[in-house]
Design an enzyme around this catalytic site. Structure first.
Site, short mmCIF file in Angstrom:
data_model
loop_
_atom_site.label_atom_id
_atom_site.label_comp_id
_atom_site.label_asym_id
_atom_site.label_seq_id
_atom_site.Cartn_x
_atom_site.Cartn_y
_atom_site.Cartn_z
N ARG A 195 0.84 -1.18 0.00
CA ARG A 195 0.00 0.00 0.00
C ARG A 195 0.88 1.24 0.00
O ARG A 195 1.91 1.30 0.70
CB ARG A 195 -0.92 0.03 1.23
CG ARG A 195 -1.71 -1.23 1.47
CD ARG A 195 -2.56 -1.64 0.29
NE ARG A 195 -3.59 -0.67 -0.04
CZ ARG A 195 -4.29 -0.69 -1.18
NH1 ARG A 195 -4.02 -1.60 -2.09
NH2 ARG A 195 -5.23 0.21 -1.38
N HIS A 219 0.48 1.08 -10.21
CA HIS A 219 -0.41 0.26 -9.38
C HIS A 219 -0.99 -0.88 -10.21
O HIS A 219 -2.21 -1.12 -10.23
CB HIS A 219 -1.54 1.10 -8.78
CG HIS A 219 -2.10 0.50 -7.52
ND1 HIS A 219 -2.48 1.26 -6.44
CD2 HIS A 219 -2.34 -0.79 -7.16
CE1 HIS A 219 -2.94 0.48 -5.48
NE2 HIS A 219 -2.86 -0.78 -5.90
#
Length: 316
Positions: free
Chosen positions: A231, A279
């Protein structure tokens, strides 16, 4: 036969991708899109979320189960007014495999000095570089959930010495593991640090200057490498840049960022020992997401317990 309960979708995928995935999914159920502000969501019982609209729960007050559209759930847990409903994580073999492939790719890229060879290619320089074997490097994986456990096994197959860390003790056959009390010992042995941690109060900003300074220096690559696909909120990007500038880190591979998309002004873009991806390490397969959810909805409607539930106290 009564009509099946409807579902609402509030995912940030491309609309055409969602439309293709819906073909053949949720047979007998009405599928509503949260993006359609004129849609009546009051009959929806199930919702698929990633970064939900703030008014979703007012528009859909009769929801029973929430489904995460990705491996992480921090964006959902942070929503103001989140109702006290069960949240099901997206757990799927395709998601796990994609993440492990990315992690192995990045470790091998730094092992075989791919960033340095790319610099040489740009300058038309022909020079062989020293490249150690995988067994000469210790890869330390922080985060030993489903994704982390698969990654350590595949890194082991590639020949790396692999160790693992998690806040609470985990046992994995053939892998030495450490818990919170053993963090310093874990870091002191690590040449390539892989972050696969969920985002919680305990992990926010954990990858900072202090942590980087405790990684092993003088290993087979000279300086340690930082790889993060967990994250973005777990890393302090200013500290990453500073550690790379000072030589505390020898390189990095980053798939997640504090703010996404990464700002064009970020110095990370211009660092030639850094590999950046958008991502995309383990992009969710929408068809798999819907197929997994259909199984969980069937369990729920038959009175069976849901699987892969999020522990809201732990944050994952």
């Amino acid at each position: 036969m009564s009509e099946k309960a409807s579902v609402v979708i509030d995912l940030k995928f491309e609309p055409e991708d969602v439309a293709r995935a819906l073909a053949g999914s949720f047979e007998g159920r009405k599928v509503l899109l949260a993006s359609d502000k004129s849609a009546d969501l009051s009959g929806a019982r199930y919702a698929f979320l990633w970064k939900p609209d703030l008014d979703l729960f007012e528009r859909a007050p009769n929801l029973e189960v929430l489904f995460s559209g990705g491996a992480g759930v921090d964006a959902i847990l942070a929503v103001p007014g989140l109702p006290d409903l069960p949240i099901v994580r997206f757990v799927d073999e395709s998601l796990t495999t994609r993440m492990s492939e990315w992690v192995v790719l990045q470790c091998l890229s730094h092992l075989r000095q791919a960033p340095a060879y790319m610099r040489q290619q740009a300058s038309r320089t022909w020079r062989e570089l020293s490249q150690p074997e995988a067994k000469e490097l210790t890869v330390g994986v922080m985060g030993l959930g489903i994704l982390g456990q698969d990654a350590v096994r595949k890194l082991k197959v590639m020949g790396f010495d692999v160790i693992g860390w998690s806040r609470t003790a985990k046992t994995i056959d053939g892998i030495e593991t450490f818990d919170a009390a053993g963090l310093d010992d874990f870091l002191g042995r690590t040449d390539i640090l892989v972050g696969l941690l969920p985002l919680t109060d305990d992990t926010r900003g954990i990858f900072d200057a202090s942590l980087f300074s405790r990684l092993r220096q003088g290993g087979a690559l000279g300086r340690p490498i930082f790889i993060n696909a967990g994250r973005g909120g777990s890393q302090v990007e200013a500290d990453i840049v500073a550690a790379l500038d000072k030589g505390v880190l020898g390189g990095a591979s980053l798939d997640v960022f504090e703010v996404e998309p990464l700002a064009a002004t970020s110095p990370l873009w211009g660092m030639d020992n850094v590999i950046l991806t958008a991502h995309a390490a383990a992009a969710s397969d929408i068809r798999s997401l819907f197929a997994n959810a259909e199984k969980q909805i069937e369990r729920w409607e038959q009175g069976e317990p849901l699987q892969h539930l999020v522990d809201k106290v732990r944050g994952y």
